[in-house]
Design an enzyme around this catalytic site. Structure first.
Site, PDB file in Angstrom:
ATOM      1  N   GLY B 318       0.822  -1.199   0.000  1.00 10.65           N
ATOM      2  CA  GLY B 318       0.000   0.000   0.000  1.00 10.65           C
ATOM      3  C   GLY B 318       0.861   1.256   0.000  1.00 10.65           C
ATOM      4  N   SER B 319       0.394   2.273   0.687  1.00  9.21           N
ATOM      5  CA  SER B 319       1.068   3.565   0.645  1.00  9.21           C
ATOM      6  C   SER B 319       2.452   3.537   1.275  1.00  9.21           C
ATOM      7  CB  SER B 319       0.206   4.607   1.364  1.00  9.21           C
ATOM      8  OG  SER B 319      -1.060   4.667   0.737  1.00  9.21           O
TER       9      SER B 319
END
Lengths: 382, 620
Positions: B318-319
């Site tokens: 993810g981020s």
């Protein structure tokens, strides 16, 4: 001088002291030396202890030695007269052993006799020698040529051989037959007549093989290829050869053998005692023992040759051959040259029966030597 | 007289012949003796030696496993067991039946014994029952006359004082299977265990040591006469881990009953100080044999207690992946340190619209701002500019999608996709795939350990490798000094931009994770959130407005991730945290990771209690 001595010897009976003097003490010394080797080997077999083998063996030997000297003093002519009773008794014992004998190692060989075990086949070999000698003693050269004259002694050999085979004890049967054959040969039976009997034997043996017990067949098979079954029947031979071989040229040193002491050697104190010696004293030690044995064998031959009567000659030769066959078969057996066959090394192996009969035989041999110059009254030509 | 002489003459001739024959026979026998004794003597001498000498193995104690301060986490304890000497009983079945009367044997135990009876050589004792209690032993001894061949002796068995706390790192031991036999004769010894997981498996040979041997003189039936020679074995080496058990336990208590994994690493040298996975399992169960029910429970548990999530759990980063994308962009000069990208809330690639998490958009952002706001459009665009292969190369340099050579068997390397990888699966790489990778979604997968390594490398600029082995037999292994690790050869200015971005995430007003602020005087934490979808969010759901991932079933909720390092101005520790299906990185993972970082920063080993290892007199 010579005539004078002959005159003295020609006396029907001479004093006990003279007789004792006439015993070949050098020969007795050789026998004692062999017993000494046996003592040392048994001492080592017990892991460096006189018990349980060596001390008992020493007592037995002392007893045998006394017996031997006693027999040596018995007039050879009396022995000649006792030949037939001795043979008869031995034959009866052989029959008896088949009926009431103790089963040991798959065969009926032993009977209890006054607390000790007696193996009648051992006694039979001596009795056969004496009986055959008595039979051939009076034979003239002409009678030797008569085939009918040879039939009774042939039966005398055949009867015990067949009885021993039935026990069954192949090794002793063959040895007994060989002893008989040797006496025949020495008595002057023609070579071709001997050949006539001997040549069919291999063929007969081929047929007889079919009747052998499985354990006997196994022994022969194992003999032909001992390493095929190292933990089965070949174990004895293999371990025996390991003991011999690991002795090398000079041996591991007295009491330093491992094979025997760790019980890898089967029957190390009896039939395989020679391997104990071989392991601890090496090839050199073996040669020394072989030399001693050869002296004893050739000594018997010398006594035979020196004897002036046919009975004595045949008895001495027969006793010598008997001892020689023990030695040769035993050593051939432990080196893996012939199948294993329960034959002890006399005076060295632990065990009473064989030693006592061998000592009895040496007694007869001594008697032959002491009475080498006596004259037999020729009863037949009287 | 002539006739008499003739007989005598024949006798003499034949007797001499016979004598010669006798000499000849004895001569042949002497020759035979010479052959056996002298010519073949050496061969038979060897045979005689092998006859009498029997070697037996003695197993050395297995090396202990210690934490970085000497606390025993894998030791040995005495194990009383009943052995069956097959050779000493005539009736094996009867003995076992009698044994069952005394100490009940289960059916599966009987089955195992029967199996081993067929498999093992007869002279090797066979374990009938281990871990005997005093009662069992007393009963066996009392009934000894009825139990021929049964022998009670003492061996060692593995002891894990920390139990489930360190199960995934330490691993466990179990009896060797048939396939393990063969190379090491020691494995045939009764009751022997080999490492099956974790460092127990990785360092198995070192921990196992080498078996000693006793050479004994035996007789023909195998009875021991005396000992000839004794070669002491090499005892297993003690293994010192980089793990700090106290910290490990603190981290575990933070995670509670979440299905999560956290890794704490010394970011200067890659030493793993804590590697936690929840839920866990008790490794000593494998030592005594896992019951069927327990096994079923483990394998059916959706939270997979047997899996080391830190090394074998792969999650879309993810981020948290965005620093790698930023570095790829900066290093490949598709964006300058001061260049900006405008975020209108979406990015159209072809006829597909990629949404930013903020539907209102972030406006014009530089790298630092992109990270601070975790702007998806910024990184969509950056990834598009860099291209997947250059992005993958950079991610690999940070330890994502490559083998990290951690000393834990079964570790996975995650996945950093490339065009070639996609083509090898029979598909063409699409630009949309690249864009998805820009925010750590799509095909990108990483383990918590890889994320921690990645953050350490961002923080220090050195290519530190994660490792858990600190000492072997008390000898420090290389890799303790920061200088032991090569530089990443990345621009310090670019790295500093990423660090500043991470700092802003937590500490700047408007950062995405203010909850993770350290709150300690003079120290700041730099971090990055991540919430990775495990299921595509459909357009319908998105436009529905009140979409809340909290309302999804547990297994469809996104994973919550947080990676961080601290202190910001002198990086010491790196923490990565993945909470499976924990919804949002900022709210769920951020504060937890912050707490873990506080634990690491405030650890004071000097004041810790005495290491338990000194109380365990398990190796004399």
């Amino acid at each position: 001088m010579i005539n004078e001595r002959r005159l003295i010897r020609a006396e029907p009976s001479f004093g006990l002291t003279t007789k004792l003097f006439q015993i070949s003490w050098i020969y007795v010394l050789l026998i004692c030396a062999l017993a000494g080797v046996g003592y040392a080997a048994l001492y080592s077999a017990a892991g460096g202890s006189p018990d349980p083998y060596a001390s008992k063996q020493a007592i037995r030997f002392a007893f045998g030695l006394v017996m031997m000297l006693c027999v040596a003093l018995v007039d050879i002519r009396i022995i000649e007269r006792l030949a037939w009773p001795l043979y008869g008794v031995s034959l009866a014992l052989l029959v008896l052993v088949l009926r009431v004998g103790h089963v040991g190692k798959g065969a009926q060989r032993w009977i209890e006799f006054g607390g000790t075990q007696l193996q009648p086949s051992e006694l039979m070999k001596i009795a056969l020698v004496v009986a055959l000698a008595a039979w051939f003693h009076r034979a003239t050269w002409e009678r030797m040529g008569n085939p009918l004259f040879l039939i009774p002694p042939a039966l005398m050999v055949a009867a015990p051989v067949l009885l021993i085979l039935k026990e069954p004890n192949l090794g002793t049967a063959v040895i007994t037959a060989l002893i008989g054959g040797t006496i025949f040969l020495a008595a002057g039976v023609r070579w071709w007549k001997m050949a006539l009997v001997v040549i069919p034997i291999p063929f007969a043996a081929r047929v007889a093989y079919g009747y052998l017990h499985d354990y006997q067949k196994a022994r022969i098979e194992t003999f032909l290829n001992p390493e095929s079954d190292p933990l089965g029947a070949g174990y004895n031979i293999q371990q025996s050869k390991i003991a011999l071989g690991s002795g090398g040229m000079w041996g591991k040193g007295y009491l330093q053998g491992t094979q025997g002491k760790l019980n890898f050697l089967p029957e190390k104190q009896t039939d395989f005692i020679f391997t104990m010696l071989a392991e601890e004293f090496g090839f050199v030690g073996c040669l020394a023992v072989l030399g001693l044995l050869l002296l004893i064998v050739l000594g018997a031959m010398a006594i035979a040759l020196r004897c002036r009567h046919q009975f004595g000659r045949l008895v001495a030769l027969g006793i010598g051959v008997n001892f020689f066959l023990y030695v040769a078969v035993n050593i051939a057996m432990v080196t893996g040259a012939i199948p294993v066959g329960g034959v002890p090394l006399p005076l060295v192996s632990y065990g009473g029966s064989a030693s006592l009969t061998v000592m009895f035989g040496f007694g007869l041999l001594m008697s032959v030597h002491v009475h080498r110059d006596v004259e037999f009254k020729d009863r037949r030509e009287d | 007289m002539k006739k008499e002489n003739r007989t005598t003459g024949v006798f003499t001739r034949r007797a001499l012949l016979l004598g010669a024959g006798q000499i000849g026979v004895l001569g042949v026998l002497a020759a035979k003796l010479y052959q056996v004794q002298v010519e073949e003597g050496a061969r038979y001498a060897t045979l005689a030696e092998s006859n009498r000498i029997s070697a037996r193995l003695i197993a050395p104690p297995r090396g202990r496993i210690l934490d970085r301060f000497g606390t025993v986490v894998g030791g040995n304890k005495l194990n009383w067991r009943a052995l069956l000497m097959v050779e000493e009983t005539a009736d094996v079945g009867g003995t076992l039946d009698a044994f069952s009367q005394v100490v009940a044997l289960q059916d599966h135990e009987r089955a195992r014994i029967d199996r081993e009876l067929h498999r093992r050589r007869r002279f090797i004792p066979l374990v009938v029952r281990e871990f005997l209690t005093w009662d069992d032993m007393a009963r066996i001894e009392v009934n000894a006359p009825d139990l021929p061949g049964i022998l009670v002796d003492v061996g060692t068995s593995r002891l894990y004082p920390e139990g489930p706390n360190l199960a995934h790192v330490v691993g466990y031991v179990a009896p060797p299977s048939e396939g393990d036999m063969g190379d090491d004769p020691m494995l045939a010894l009764p009751g022997i265990r080999i490492g099956r997981a974790g460092v127990e498996k990785f360092h198995d040979l070192k921990l196992r040591g080498r078996a000693g041997a006793v050479q004994m003189e035996v007789n023909a039936v195998g009875r021991v006469i005396r000992e000839l020679d004794r070669q002491e074995g090499t005892s297993g080496q003690d293994l010192g881990l980089t793990i700090d058990v106290e910290l490990q336990k603190q981290v575990l208590s933070r995670l509670g009953d979440l299905s999560a994994s956290a890794v704490v690493m010394d970011c200067r040298n890659g030493e793993v100080l804590a590697m936690t996975t929840t839920p866990s399992f008790d490794p000593s169960l494998f030592n005594s044999g896992v019951s069927q029910a327990q096994w079923v429970e483990w394998t059916n548990n959706r939270r997979a207690p047997l899996i080391n999530k830190a090394t074998s759990g792969v999650y879309p980063p993810g981020s948290t992946f965005k620093m790698a994308v930023a570095m790829a962009g900066l290093d490949n000069k598709v964006i300058g340190p001061g260049d900006r990208i405008v975020c209108p809330g979406y990015l159209d690639i072809g006829d597909t619209r990629f949404h930013c998490w903020s539907k209102y958009g972030h406006g014009a952002l530089d790298v630092r701002g992109g990270l601070k706001n975790s702007c998806d459009v910024f990184f969509f665009e950056l990834a598009r500019r860099v291209g997947i292969d250059r992005l993958a190369a950079m991610a690999n340099r940070f330890g994502i999608g490559v083998n990290l050579d951690i000393e834990l068997p079964g570790a996975r390397k995650g996945l950093m996709p490339t065009r070639a990888w996609r083509q090898s699966h029979g598909h063409a790489w699409g630009i949309g795939d690249t864009v998805n990778c820009g925010i750590g979604q799509g095909y990108v997968e990483a383990t918590p350990l890889a994320l921690c390594t990645y953050v350490s490398r961002v923080a220090t600029g050195r290519a530190v490798q994660p490792h858990v082995t600190r000492t072997l037999s008390g000898v420090m292994q290389p890799g303790v000094q920061a200088a032991d690790w090569p530089s990443m050869n990345l621009s310090e200015r670019h790295l500093q931009l990423c660090r500043e971005g991470m700092f802003a995430v937590v500490n700047d007003a408007g950062g995405t994770a203010p909850q993770a602020r350290l709150g300690m005087p003079g120290m700041q934490l730099a971090g990055k959130t991540g919430s990775s979808q495990v299921r595509r969010v459909s357009r319908e759901l998105r436009e529905h407005g009140n979409f809340k991932s909290e309302n999804l079933p547990w297994e469809y909720r996104p994973h919550a991730l947080f990676v961080c390092f601290a202190p910001y101005d002198s990086p010491r520790y790196a923490v990565s945290l993945v909470v499976e299906h924990g919804n949002a990185g900022a709210t769920t993972a951020g504060p937890l990771a912050r707490d873990i970082m506080v634990d690491a920063l405030t650890r004071d080993p000097v004041n810790r209690s005495e290491p338990q290892g000194q109380k365990l007199a398990d190796r004399s």
